[in-house]
Design a protein around this motif. Structure first.
Motif, PDB file in Angstrom:
ATOM      1  N   LEU A  11      16.220  18.527  37.912  1.00 15.47           N
ATOM      2  CA  LEU A  11      15.625  18.220  36.619  1.00 15.47           C
ATOM      3  C   LEU A  11      14.186  17.809  36.839  1.00 15.47           C
ATOM      4  CD1 LEU A  11      15.701  17.373  33.561  1.00 15.47           C
ATOM      5  CD2 LEU A  11      16.543  15.159  34.347  1.00 15.47           C
ATOM      6  N   ASN A  12      13.330  18.238  35.932  1.00 19.23           N
ATOM      7  CA  ASN A  12      11.945  17.801  35.942  1.00 19.23           C
ATOM      8  C   ASN A  12      11.497  17.699  34.498  1.00 19.23           C
ATOM      9  OD1 ASN A  12       9.343  17.153  36.569  1.00 19.23           O
ATOM     10  ND2 ASN A  12       8.902  19.024  37.708  1.00 19.23           N
ATOM     11  N   PHE A  13      10.722  16.666  34.170  1.00 22.76           N
ATOM     12  CA  PHE A  13      10.182  16.590  32.826  1.00 22.76           C
ATOM     13  C   PHE A  13       8.880  15.805  32.802  1.00 22.76           C
ATOM     14  CE2 PHE A  13      12.120  12.417  32.392  1.00 22.76           C
ATOM     15  CZ  PHE A  13      11.480  11.803  31.329  1.00 22.76           C
ATOM     16  N   ASP A  14       8.042  16.142  31.849  1.00 28.71           N
ATOM     17  CA  ASP A  14       6.762  15.484  31.630  1.00 28.71           C
ATOM     18  C   ASP A  14       6.754  14.923  30.221  1.00 28.71           C
ATOM     19  OD1 ASP A  14       5.708  16.329  34.140  1.00 28.71           O
ATOM     20  OD2 ASP A  14       5.329  18.300  33.280  1.00 28.71           O
ATOM     21  N   ALA A  15       6.149  13.773  30.058  1.00 32.97           N
ATOM     22  CA  ALA A  15       6.018  13.139  28.743  1.00 32.97           C
ATOM     23  C   ALA A  15       4.535  12.875  28.498  1.00 32.97           C
ATOM     24  CB  ALA A  15       6.800  11.838  28.689  1.00 32.97           C
ATOM     25  N   GLU A  16       3.997  13.511  27.471  1.00 31.24           N
ATOM     26  CA  GLU A  16       2.587  13.328  27.131  1.00 31.24           C
ATOM     27  C   GLU A  16       2.464  12.985  25.654  1.00 31.24           C
ATOM     28  OE1 GLU A  16       0.124  16.561  28.197  1.00 31.24           O
ATOM     29  OE2 GLU A  16       0.826  16.608  30.273  1.00 31.24           O
ATOM     30  N   ARG A  17       1.630  11.991  25.384  1.00 27.18           N
ATOM     31  CA  ARG A  17       1.379  11.612  23.999  1.00 27.18           C
ATOM     32  C   ARG A  17       0.476  12.660  23.376  1.00 27.18           C
ATOM     33  NH1 ARG A  17      -2.468   8.945  22.292  1.00 27.18           N
ATOM     34  NH2 ARG A  17      -3.039   8.079  24.296  1.00 27.18           N
ATOM     35  N   GLU A  18       0.730  12.989  22.107  1.00 29.80           N
ATOM     36  CA  GLU A  18      -0.104  13.949  21.397  1.00 29.80           C
ATOM     37  C   GLU A  18      -1.519  13.396  21.295  1.00 29.80           C
ATOM     38  OE1 GLU A  18       0.390  17.056  20.033  1.00 29.80           O
ATOM     39  OE2 GLU A  18       2.314  17.061  21.069  1.00 29.80           O
ATOM     40  N   ARG A  19      -2.474  14.198  21.651  1.00 30.10           N
ATOM     41  CA  ARG A  19      -3.856  13.737  21.717  1.00 30.10           C
ATOM     42  C   ARG A  19      -4.585  13.836  20.375  1.00 30.10           C
ATOM     43  NH1 ARG A  19      -3.569  11.514  26.387  1.00 30.10           N
ATOM     44  NH2 ARG A  19      -3.079  12.787  28.180  1.00 30.10           N
ATOM     45  N   THR A  20      -4.032  14.580  19.429  1.00 25.90           N
ATOM     46  CA  THR A  20      -4.739  14.793  18.167  1.00 25.90           C
ATOM     47  C   THR A  20      -4.767  13.551  17.288  1.00 25.90           C
ATOM     48  OG1 THR A  20      -2.716  15.671  17.184  1.00 25.90           O
ATOM     49  CG2 THR A  20      -4.254  17.252  18.145  1.00 25.90           C
ATOM     50  N   GLN A  21      -3.762  12.712  17.402  1.00 26.53           N
ATOM     51  CA  GLN A  21      -3.698  11.507  16.585  1.00 26.53           C
ATOM     52  C   GLN A  21      -3.177  10.360  17.449  1.00 26.53           C
ATOM     53  OE1 GLN A  21      -1.390  12.003  13.081  1.00 26.53           O
ATOM     54  NE2 GLN A  21      -2.210  10.194  12.109  1.00 26.53           N
ATOM     55  N   LEU A  22      -3.921   9.264  17.491  1.00 31.58           N
ATOM     56  CA  LEU A  22      -3.523   8.157  18.356  1.00 31.58           C
ATOM     57  C   LEU A  22      -2.202   7.546  17.933  1.00 31.58           C
ATOM     58  CD1 LEU A  22      -6.931   6.368  18.932  1.00 31.58           C
ATOM     59  CD2 LEU A  22      -5.734   7.962  20.428  1.00 31.58           C
TER      60      LEU A  22
END
Length: 138
Positions: free
Chosen positions: A29-40
């Motif tokens: 298993l591999n996963f990445d979590a990134e916050r959406e950059r368009t809206q804080l």
């Protein structure tokens, strides 16, 4: 049998053993979590603070899995999605919204941890740290 030949043979056996251990010990298993950059962050109708995250989940196993998603780091965190199915050998992009009570925010950025665990196998489990943003001036 010369000493150099024995040394080469020992190095080859050692490298093959390390390769076999690495193949056997890998997490399927591999996963990445990134916050959406368009809206804080967003303020919901009921006054909660929400952040949107993009999760890229890769099932590296040879069987389908359903993963349980959880988040921790603040007392009032909640998710809009908790169960994610990914076919064997495939990847999936999942957009999730994390909501928190603004009273729990003591600073503009708080570290949070996403945990993804396979429902069929408790050994398949990964965590990713990211940050939850919010306005404390409210």
């Amino acid at each position: 049998m010369r000493p150099r030949l024995l040394g080469y043979f020992a190095a080859l056996v050692l490298m093959m053993g390390a390769f076999a251990w690495a193949i056997n010990d890998r997490m399927p298993l591999n996963f990445d979590a990134e916050r959406e950059r368009t809206q804080l962050y967003q303020v919901t109708r009921d006054g909660q603070i929400s952040n949107v995250f993009s999760l890229t989940i890769r099932n590296l196993d040879d069987q389908d899995h359903t993963y349980q998603l959880s988040v921790a780091g603040l007392p009032s965190l909640s998710l809009d999605s908790r169960s994610i199915s990914v076919p064997a050998g495939a990847s999936r992009l999942e957009v999730v919204t994390v909501t928190a009570n603004p009273d729990d925010l003591q600073q503009p950025s708080h570290p949070i941890v996403f945990t993804l665990q396979a429902q069929q196998d408790a050994d398949i489990r990964l965590e990713r740290e990211t940050s939850f943003l919010g306005d404390i001036r409210r």
